[in-house]
Design an enzyme around this catalytic site. Structure first.
Site, PDB file in Angstrom:
ATOM      1  CB  SER A 182      -0.954  -0.040   1.193  1.00 54.11           C
ATOM      2  OG  SER A 182      -1.901   0.976   1.151  1.00 54.11           O
ATOM      3  CG  ASP A 210      -2.700   3.874  -1.401  1.00 57.60           C
ATOM      4  OD1 ASP A 210      -3.412   3.743  -2.412  1.00 57.60           O
ATOM      5  OD2 ASP A 210      -2.801   3.132  -0.411  1.00 57.60           O
ATOM      6  CG  ASP A 240      -2.918  -0.779  -2.352  1.00 58.48           C
ATOM      7  OD1 ASP A 240      -2.920   0.400  -1.937  1.00 58.48           O
ATOM      8  OD2 ASP A 240      -3.517  -1.703  -1.781  1.00 58.48           O
ATOM      9  CG  ASP A 247      -6.071   0.497  -0.722  1.00 62.24           C
ATOM     10  OD1 ASP A 247      -5.291   1.459  -0.599  1.00 62.24           O
ATOM     11  OD2 ASP A 247      -6.093  -0.470   0.082  1.00 62.24           O
TER      12      ASP A 247
END
Length: 445
Positions: free
Chosen positions: A100, A239, A241, A243
Protein backbone atom coordinates in the site's frame (compact mmCIF):
# COMPACT_ATOMS: atom_id res chain seq x y z
CA UNK A 1 4.89 -14.81 18.73
CA UNK A 2 3.07 -11.85 17.18
CA UNK A 3 0.17 -12.66 14.88
CA UNK A 4 1.36 -13.17 11.31
CA UNK A 5 -1.65 -11.41 9.80
CA UNK A 6 -2.14 -7.72 10.58
CA UNK A 7 -5.12 -5.55 9.72
CA UNK A 8 -4.18 -5.68 6.03
CA UNK A 9 -2.68 -9.10 5.41
CA UNK A 10 0.91 -10.16 6.01
CA UNK A 11 3.40 -7.29 5.85
CA UNK A 12 7.13 -6.93 6.36
CA UNK A 13 10.46 -5.96 4.82
CA UNK A 14 10.69 -7.91 1.58
CA UNK A 15 13.39 -10.60 1.45
CA UNK A 16 14.06 -10.13 5.18
CA UNK A 17 10.81 -10.54 7.09
CA UNK A 18 8.56 -11.33 4.15
CA UNK A 19 10.79 -13.88 2.45
CA UNK A 20 10.21 -15.99 -0.66
CA UNK A 21 10.00 -19.08 1.55
CA UNK A 22 7.27 -17.46 3.65
CA UNK A 23 5.43 -16.41 0.49
CA UNK A 24 5.69 -19.99 -0.81
CA UNK A 25 4.23 -21.35 2.41
CA UNK A 26 1.48 -18.73 2.42
CA UNK A 27 0.61 -19.76 -1.13
CA UNK A 28 0.35 -23.39 -0.12
CA UNK A 29 -1.62 -22.79 3.08
CA UNK A 30 -3.84 -20.12 1.56
CA UNK A 31 -4.74 -22.23 -1.46
CA UNK A 32 -5.49 -25.21 0.77
CA UNK A 33 -7.64 -23.38 3.33
CA UNK A 34 -9.51 -21.18 0.84
CA UNK A 35 -10.32 -23.97 -1.57
CA UNK A 36 -11.47 -26.87 0.59
CA UNK A 37 -14.81 -26.86 -1.23
CA UNK A 38 -13.28 -26.64 -4.73
CA UNK A 39 -11.85 -29.79 -6.36
CA UNK A 40 -9.51 -27.77 -8.60
CA UNK A 41 -9.33 -24.18 -7.30
CA UNK A 42 -8.30 -21.09 -9.27
CA UNK A 43 -6.69 -18.12 -7.55
CA UNK A 44 -6.10 -14.64 -9.00
CA UNK A 45 -2.80 -12.86 -8.23
CA UNK A 46 -2.05 -9.17 -8.81
CA UNK A 47 0.57 -6.76 -7.50
CA UNK A 48 1.74 -3.17 -7.31
CA UNK A 49 4.93 -1.84 -8.90
CA UNK A 50 7.53 -2.39 -6.19
CA UNK A 51 10.65 -4.31 -7.17
CA UNK A 52 10.08 -7.19 -4.76
CA UNK A 53 6.70 -7.97 -6.32
CA UNK A 54 8.14 -10.25 -9.01
CA UNK A 55 10.10 -12.28 -6.45
CA UNK A 56 7.16 -12.74 -4.10
CA UNK A 57 4.77 -13.41 -6.96
CA UNK A 58 6.99 -16.24 -8.22
CA UNK A 59 7.15 -17.79 -4.75
CA UNK A 60 3.40 -17.48 -4.20
CA UNK A 61 2.62 -19.00 -7.59
CA UNK A 62 4.95 -21.92 -6.87
CA UNK A 63 3.25 -22.53 -3.53
CA UNK A 64 -0.25 -22.36 -4.97
CA UNK A 65 0.53 -24.60 -7.93
CA UNK A 66 2.29 -27.11 -5.67
CA UNK A 67 -1.00 -27.97 -3.96
CA UNK A 68 -2.82 -28.37 -7.27
CA UNK A 69 -4.43 -24.95 -7.64
CA UNK A 70 -4.30 -22.85 -10.81
CA UNK A 71 -3.13 -19.23 -10.80
CA UNK A 72 -4.73 -16.47 -12.88
CA UNK A 73 -1.98 -13.86 -13.19
CA UNK A 74 -3.03 -10.28 -13.92
CA UNK A 75 0.23 -8.38 -13.25
CA UNK A 76 0.13 -4.79 -12.00
CA UNK A 77 -3.38 -3.69 -11.05
CA UNK A 78 -4.87 -1.71 -8.14
CA UNK A 79 -5.98 -3.74 -5.14
CA UNK A 80 -9.67 -2.93 -5.76
CA UNK A 81 -9.26 -4.22 -9.30
CA UNK A 82 -8.14 -7.57 -7.91
CA UNK A 83 -11.13 -7.57 -5.53
CA UNK A 84 -13.44 -6.89 -8.49
CA UNK A 85 -11.98 -9.70 -10.62
CA UNK A 86 -12.07 -12.09 -7.67
CA UNK A 87 -15.82 -11.68 -7.28
CA UNK A 88 -16.71 -11.48 -10.98
CA UNK A 89 -14.63 -14.34 -12.40
CA UNK A 90 -15.05 -18.01 -11.54
CA UNK A 91 -12.29 -18.23 -8.91
CA UNK A 92 -11.84 -19.45 -5.35
CA UNK A 93 -9.82 -16.53 -4.03
CA UNK A 94 -7.67 -13.52 -4.87
CA UNK A 95 -4.24 -12.41 -3.69
CA UNK A 96 -2.68 -8.95 -3.80
CA UNK A 97 1.06 -8.42 -3.40
CA UNK A 98 1.41 -4.88 -2.07
CA UNK A 99 2.35 -2.82 0.97
CA UNK A 100 0.00 0.00 0.00
CA UNK A 101 1.44 3.35 1.14
CA UNK A 102 4.55 1.84 2.78
CA UNK A 103 8.05 2.51 1.40
CA UNK A 104 9.58 0.32 -1.31
CA UNK A 105 11.49 -2.01 1.04
CA UNK A 106 8.20 -3.26 2.48
CA UNK A 107 5.74 -5.58 0.82
CA UNK A 108 2.66 -7.52 1.77
CA UNK A 109 0.38 -10.40 0.85
CA UNK A 110 -3.36 -9.98 1.22
CA UNK A 111 -6.08 -12.51 0.47
CA UNK A 112 -9.67 -12.04 -0.73
CA UNK A 113 -12.31 -14.72 -0.59
CA UNK A 114 -14.35 -15.66 -3.66
CA UNK A 115 -16.79 -12.80 -3.03
CA UNK A 116 -14.03 -10.15 -3.05
CA UNK A 117 -13.99 -9.48 0.68
CA UNK A 118 -10.95 -9.52 2.92
CA UNK A 119 -10.68 -12.70 4.94
CA UNK A 120 -12.21 -12.84 8.41
CA UNK A 121 -9.82 -13.41 11.32
CA UNK A 122 -10.87 -17.06 11.72
CA UNK A 123 -9.79 -18.02 8.20
CA UNK A 124 -6.53 -16.07 8.52
CA UNK A 125 -5.91 -17.99 11.74
CA UNK A 126 -6.39 -21.29 9.89
CA UNK A 127 -3.84 -20.23 7.28
CA UNK A 128 -1.43 -19.03 9.92
CA UNK A 129 -1.58 -22.29 11.88
CA UNK A 130 -0.44 -24.20 8.81
CA UNK A 131 2.25 -21.67 7.89
CA UNK A 132 3.94 -21.66 11.31
CA UNK A 133 3.72 -25.42 11.87
CA UNK A 134 5.25 -28.38 10.09
CA UNK A 135 1.76 -29.55 9.21
CA UNK A 136 1.11 -30.50 5.60
CA UNK A 137 -2.58 -31.48 5.45
CA UNK A 138 -2.75 -31.83 1.67
CA UNK A 139 -1.57 -34.63 -0.58
CA UNK A 140 1.22 -33.60 -2.92
CA UNK A 141 -0.10 -33.63 -6.50
CA UNK A 142 2.00 -34.95 -9.35
CA UNK A 143 1.72 -35.08 -13.13
CA UNK A 144 -1.36 -33.41 -14.53
CA UNK A 145 -2.67 -32.59 -11.04
CA UNK A 146 -0.07 -29.84 -10.49
CA UNK A 147 -1.49 -26.35 -10.89
CA UNK A 148 -0.77 -24.17 -13.90
CA UNK A 149 -0.46 -20.41 -14.57
CA UNK A 150 -3.03 -18.68 -16.79
CA UNK A 151 -2.53 -15.10 -17.96
CA UNK A 152 -5.50 -12.68 -17.83
CA UNK A 153 -4.78 -10.25 -20.69
CA UNK A 154 -7.98 -8.21 -20.28
CA UNK A 155 -7.72 -7.64 -16.52
CA UNK A 156 -7.09 -3.90 -16.83
CA UNK A 157 -9.88 -3.48 -19.38
CA UNK A 158 -12.36 -5.27 -17.10
CA UNK A 159 -11.52 -3.00 -14.18
CA UNK A 160 -11.57 0.10 -16.34
CA UNK A 161 -14.99 -0.73 -17.77
CA UNK A 162 -16.35 -1.34 -14.29
CA UNK A 163 -15.14 2.09 -13.13
CA UNK A 164 -16.53 3.93 -16.14
CA UNK A 165 -19.95 2.35 -15.65
CA UNK A 166 -20.29 3.94 -12.20
CA UNK A 167 -20.52 7.51 -13.60
CA UNK A 168 -21.62 9.44 -16.66
CA UNK A 169 -19.52 11.82 -18.73
CA UNK A 170 -17.31 14.20 -16.75
CA UNK A 171 -16.25 16.60 -19.50
CA UNK A 172 -15.09 20.07 -18.47
CA UNK A 173 -13.11 19.07 -15.38
CA UNK A 174 -9.34 19.45 -15.28
CA UNK A 175 -7.38 17.40 -12.75
CA UNK A 176 -3.83 16.58 -11.80
CA UNK A 177 -3.47 12.88 -11.00
CA UNK A 178 -0.64 11.71 -8.73
CA UNK A 179 -0.29 7.97 -9.26
CA UNK A 180 2.36 7.49 -6.53
CA UNK A 181 4.44 5.60 -9.12
CA UNK A 182 2.24 2.69 -8.13
CA UNK A 183 -0.56 0.47 -9.37
CA UNK A 184 -2.68 3.36 -10.71
CA UNK A 185 0.09 4.55 -13.03
CA UNK A 186 -1.30 2.77 -16.08
CA UNK A 187 -5.05 2.41 -15.60
CA UNK A 188 -5.65 5.66 -13.69
CA UNK A 189 -5.03 8.25 -16.43
CA UNK A 190 -6.83 6.09 -19.00
CA UNK A 191 -10.10 5.72 -17.11
CA UNK A 192 -10.30 9.42 -16.29
CA UNK A 193 -9.58 10.44 -19.85
CA UNK A 194 -12.17 8.02 -21.23
CA UNK A 195 -14.96 9.67 -19.20
CA UNK A 196 -13.96 13.11 -20.49
CA UNK A 197 -11.69 14.44 -17.75
CA UNK A 198 -8.67 16.51 -18.77
CA UNK A 199 -5.79 14.79 -16.98
CA UNK A 200 -2.29 15.96 -16.14
CA UNK A 201 -0.51 12.89 -14.76
CA UNK A 202 2.44 13.05 -12.39
CA UNK A 203 4.43 10.32 -10.61
CA UNK A 204 3.23 7.77 -13.16
CA UNK A 205 6.58 6.32 -14.27
CA UNK A 206 7.26 3.45 -11.86
CA UNK A 207 10.74 1.94 -11.92
CA UNK A 208 10.35 -0.57 -9.10
CA UNK A 209 11.89 1.59 -6.39
CA UNK A 210 10.13 4.97 -6.62
CA UNK A 211 6.71 3.84 -5.39
CA UNK A 212 5.38 6.29 -2.75
CA UNK A 213 8.74 8.09 -2.81
CA UNK A 214 7.90 11.72 -2.01
CA UNK A 215 4.58 11.41 -3.81
CA UNK A 216 1.11 9.97 -3.54
CA UNK A 217 -1.48 10.27 -0.80
CA UNK A 218 1.07 10.42 2.03
CA UNK A 219 3.21 13.11 0.31
CA UNK A 220 0.86 15.52 -1.51
CA UNK A 221 3.34 18.41 -1.81
CA UNK A 222 4.11 17.80 -5.50
CA UNK A 223 0.42 17.55 -6.23
CA UNK A 224 -0.34 20.82 -4.48
CA UNK A 225 2.29 22.58 -6.55
CA UNK A 226 1.12 20.98 -9.81
CA UNK A 227 -2.54 21.93 -9.24
CA UNK A 228 -1.57 25.58 -8.91
CA UNK A 229 0.88 25.47 -11.83
CA UNK A 230 -1.68 23.96 -14.21
CA UNK A 231 -4.63 25.97 -12.86
CA UNK A 232 -6.46 22.67 -12.37
CA UNK A 233 -9.87 22.25 -10.76
CA UNK A 234 -8.43 19.78 -8.26
CA UNK A 235 -5.75 17.19 -7.64
CA UNK A 236 -6.12 13.47 -6.95
CA UNK A 237 -3.49 11.53 -5.00
CA UNK A 238 -3.44 7.72 -4.96
CA UNK A 239 -1.30 5.47 -2.80
CA UNK A 240 0.86 2.59 -3.97
CA UNK A 241 -1.96 0.11 -4.55
CA UNK A 242 -4.60 2.77 -5.34
CA UNK A 243 -7.10 1.78 -2.68
CA UNK A 244 -7.09 5.22 -1.06
CA UNK A 245 -7.51 8.81 -2.23
CA UNK A 246 -6.48 12.20 -0.88
CA UNK A 247 -7.49 15.32 -2.81
CA UNK A 248 -6.24 18.88 -3.26
CA UNK A 249 -8.67 21.69 -4.02
CA UNK A 250 -8.19 24.42 -6.62
CA UNK A 251 -6.33 26.58 -4.08
CA UNK A 252 -3.81 23.83 -3.24
CA UNK A 253 -5.42 22.87 0.08
CA UNK A 254 -5.15 19.20 1.04
CA UNK A 255 -8.46 17.52 1.90
CA UNK A 256 -8.50 14.10 3.53
CA UNK A 257 -10.99 11.25 3.51
CA UNK A 258 -13.29 12.95 6.02
CA UNK A 259 -14.03 15.74 3.54
CA UNK A 260 -14.56 13.25 0.71
CA UNK A 261 -16.99 11.19 2.78
CA UNK A 262 -18.97 14.27 3.78
CA UNK A 263 -19.25 15.59 0.21
CA UNK A 264 -20.37 12.21 -1.14
CA UNK A 265 -22.73 11.52 1.78
CA UNK A 266 -24.48 14.88 1.42
CA UNK A 267 -24.80 14.37 -2.34
CA UNK A 268 -26.28 10.89 -1.89
CA UNK A 269 -28.66 12.09 0.82
CA UNK A 270 -29.82 14.94 -1.41
CA UNK A 271 -30.84 12.40 -4.05
CA UNK A 272 -32.39 10.01 -1.54
CA UNK A 273 -29.69 7.41 -2.21
CA UNK A 274 -27.77 7.31 1.10
CA UNK A 275 -28.44 3.78 2.33
CA UNK A 276 -29.75 3.66 5.89
CA UNK A 277 -29.17 7.43 5.97
CA UNK A 278 -25.84 6.57 7.58
CA UNK A 279 -22.06 6.71 7.19
CA UNK A 280 -19.50 4.44 8.86
CA UNK A 281 -16.31 6.14 10.10
CA UNK A 282 -13.39 5.19 12.36
CA UNK A 283 -12.26 6.65 15.66
CA UNK A 284 -9.67 8.70 13.73
CA UNK A 285 -12.29 10.77 11.88
CA UNK A 286 -12.35 14.43 12.82
CA UNK A 287 -14.98 15.72 15.20
CA UNK A 288 -15.84 18.24 12.49
CA UNK A 289 -17.11 15.38 10.31
CA UNK A 290 -19.33 14.14 13.11
CA UNK A 291 -20.80 17.60 13.62
CA UNK A 292 -21.45 18.15 9.90
CA UNK A 293 -23.10 14.75 9.46
CA UNK A 294 -25.28 15.22 12.53
CA UNK A 295 -26.34 18.66 11.33
CA UNK A 296 -27.44 17.05 8.06
CA UNK A 297 -29.43 14.42 9.95
CA UNK A 298 -27.12 11.58 8.94
CA UNK A 299 -26.49 8.73 11.36
CA UNK A 300 -22.88 7.84 12.23
CA UNK A 301 -21.46 4.42 13.08
CA UNK A 302 -17.92 4.38 14.48
CA UNK A 303 -15.37 1.55 14.35
CA UNK A 304 -11.75 1.00 15.26
CA UNK A 305 -9.14 1.88 12.65
CA UNK A 306 -8.89 -0.38 9.61
CA UNK A 307 -10.97 -0.54 6.46
CA UNK A 308 -11.80 -4.18 7.21
CA UNK A 309 -13.64 -3.01 10.32
CA UNK A 310 -15.43 -0.32 8.33
CA UNK A 311 -16.52 -3.05 5.94
CA UNK A 312 -17.80 -5.26 8.76
CA UNK A 313 -19.88 -2.38 10.14
CA UNK A 314 -21.27 -1.55 6.71
CA UNK A 315 -22.45 -5.13 6.35
CA UNK A 316 -23.87 -5.20 9.89
CA UNK A 317 -25.82 -1.93 9.54
CA UNK A 318 -26.84 -2.10 5.90
CA UNK A 319 -25.11 1.22 5.19
CA UNK A 320 -23.23 1.53 1.89
CA UNK A 321 -20.81 4.44 2.42
CA UNK A 322 -17.94 4.48 4.89
CA UNK A 323 -14.24 4.97 5.21
CA UNK A 324 -11.21 6.37 6.92
CA UNK A 325 -9.64 9.78 7.26
CA UNK A 326 -6.60 8.32 5.46
CA UNK A 327 -8.63 8.08 2.26
CA UNK A 328 -9.87 4.48 2.24
CA UNK A 329 -13.44 5.11 1.11
CA UNK A 330 -15.82 2.21 0.52
CA UNK A 331 -18.83 2.47 -1.77
CA UNK A 332 -20.23 -0.95 -0.94
CA UNK A 333 -22.88 -0.81 -3.65
CA UNK A 334 -19.99 -0.70 -6.16
CA UNK A 335 -17.00 -2.59 -4.73
CA UNK A 336 -15.96 -4.64 -1.73
CA UNK A 337 -12.90 -2.66 -0.69
CA UNK A 338 -11.54 0.88 -0.64
CA UNK A 339 -11.00 2.11 -4.19
CA UNK A 340 -9.10 5.32 -4.95
CA UNK A 341 -10.16 5.58 -8.59
CA UNK A 342 -13.79 4.76 -7.86
CA UNK A 343 -13.79 7.38 -5.10
CA UNK A 344 -12.24 9.94 -7.44
CA UNK A 345 -14.96 9.33 -10.02
CA UNK A 346 -17.74 9.65 -7.44
CA UNK A 347 -16.28 12.91 -6.18
CA UNK A 348 -15.85 14.28 -9.70
CA UNK A 349 -19.45 13.37 -10.45
CA UNK A 350 -20.60 15.50 -7.50
CA UNK A 351 -18.47 18.43 -8.70
CA UNK A 352 -19.91 18.05 -12.21
CA UNK A 353 -23.49 17.82 -10.97
CA UNK A 354 -23.29 20.65 -8.44
CA UNK A 355 -21.17 22.90 -10.68
CA UNK A 356 -19.27 24.05 -7.60
CA UNK A 357 -15.53 24.16 -6.93
CA UNK A 358 -14.12 21.58 -4.53
CA UNK A 359 -13.27 24.25 -1.95
CA UNK A 360 -16.93 25.28 -1.78
CA UNK A 361 -18.10 21.69 -1.33
CA UNK A 362 -15.47 21.13 1.36
CA UNK A 363 -16.61 24.22 3.27
CA UNK A 364 -19.63 22.21 4.43
CA UNK A 365 -17.31 20.83 7.13
CA UNK A 366 -15.16 22.76 9.61
CA UNK A 367 -12.20 20.62 10.61
CA UNK A 368 -11.06 20.77 14.24
CA UNK A 369 -7.28 20.90 14.74
CA UNK A 370 -5.66 17.49 15.04
CA UNK A 371 -2.06 16.55 15.73
CA UNK A 372 -0.88 13.10 14.69
CA UNK A 373 2.58 11.86 15.68
CA UNK A 374 4.17 8.43 15.27
CA UNK A 375 6.59 6.63 17.56
CA UNK A 376 8.74 3.90 15.96
CA UNK A 377 8.92 1.17 18.59
CA UNK A 378 9.97 -2.42 19.11
CA UNK A 379 7.21 -3.59 21.47
CA UNK A 380 3.99 -1.93 20.38
CA UNK A 381 1.62 -4.48 21.93
CA UNK A 382 3.32 -4.34 25.34
CA UNK A 383 3.47 -0.56 25.29
CA UNK A 384 -0.28 -0.32 24.77
CA UNK A 385 -0.70 -1.94 28.20
CA UNK A 386 2.14 -0.13 29.98
CA UNK A 387 0.82 1.70 33.07
CA UNK A 388 3.21 4.63 32.51
CA UNK A 389 1.84 5.17 29.00
CA UNK A 390 -1.76 4.80 30.15
CA UNK A 391 -1.17 7.32 32.96
CA UNK A 392 0.37 9.87 30.59
CA UNK A 393 -2.57 9.51 28.18
CA UNK A 394 -5.03 10.08 31.03
CA UNK A 395 -3.09 13.16 32.13
CA UNK A 396 -3.33 14.57 28.61
CA UNK A 397 -7.06 13.87 28.51
CA UNK A 398 -7.50 15.65 31.86
CA UNK A 399 -5.63 18.72 30.60
CA UNK A 400 -8.01 18.95 27.63
CA UNK A 401 -10.83 19.11 30.19
CA UNK A 402 -13.55 17.81 27.90
CA UNK A 403 -12.65 20.05 24.94
CA UNK A 404 -10.77 17.39 22.98
CA UNK A 405 -9.55 13.82 23.00
CA UNK A 406 -6.40 11.67 22.92
CA UNK A 407 -6.26 8.50 20.83
CA UNK A 408 -3.30 6.11 21.03
CA UNK A 409 -3.22 3.02 18.83
CA UNK A 410 -0.71 0.59 17.36
CA UNK A 411 -0.32 0.56 13.59
CA UNK A 412 -1.71 -2.58 12.02
CA UNK A 413 0.95 -2.64 9.30
CA UNK A 414 4.12 -1.04 10.73
CA UNK A 415 6.18 -1.05 13.96
CA UNK A 416 4.60 2.21 15.06
CA UNK A 417 2.36 3.60 17.75
CA UNK A 418 0.25 6.49 16.54
CA UNK A 419 -0.80 9.32 18.84
CA UNK A 420 -3.64 11.61 17.80
CA UNK A 421 -4.71 14.60 19.89
CA UNK A 422 -7.73 16.66 18.87
CA UNK A 423 -9.03 19.93 20.27
CA UNK A 424 -9.18 23.68 19.73
CA UNK A 425 -5.65 24.87 20.62
CA UNK A 426 -3.11 23.67 18.03
CA UNK A 427 -0.03 24.52 20.10
CA UNK A 428 -1.41 22.78 23.17
CA UNK A 429 -2.21 19.72 21.08
CA UNK A 430 1.36 19.55 19.77
CA UNK A 431 2.77 19.74 23.29
CA UNK A 432 0.47 17.04 24.65
CA UNK A 433 1.08 14.72 21.71
CA UNK A 434 4.85 15.08 22.06
CA UNK A 435 4.67 14.35 25.78
CA UNK A 436 2.80 11.11 25.10
CA UNK A 437 5.29 10.17 22.35
CA UNK A 438 8.24 10.86 24.67
CA UNK A 439 6.71 8.59 27.32
CA UNK A 440 6.13 5.80 24.80
CA UNK A 441 9.72 5.97 23.56
CA UNK A 442 11.07 6.01 27.13
CA UNK A 443 9.04 2.92 28.04
CA UNK A 444 10.20 1.11 24.90
CA UNK A 445 13.84 1.09 26.03
Amino acid sequence: MDRLFGTDGVRGVANSQLTPSLAFRLGQAGAYVLSKEHPHPRIIIGKDTRISGDMLEAALIAGICSVGADVLRVGVLPTPGIALLTRTLDVSAGVVISASHNPVQDNGIKFFDSTGYKLPDAIEDDIERIVVSTEKPWETPIGGEIGRVIEVPDAEARYKDFLKNTVGRLDGIKVVLDCANGAASFVGPKVLQEVGVEVISICNTPDGVNINAGCGSTHPEKLQKAVLEHNADLGLAMDGDADRLIVVDEHGTVLDGDFIMLICALAQKGKGKLAQNAVVVTVMSNLGLHLALKEAGIAIYETKVGDRYVMEELIRTGAQLGGEQSGHIIFLDNNTTGDGLLTALQLLAVIKERQLPLSKLASQMQRLPQVLLNAKVQHKERLMKDDRVLTKVQEAEDLLNGTGRVLVRPSGTESLIRVMVEGSDQQKLKELAQEVIDTILLCDE
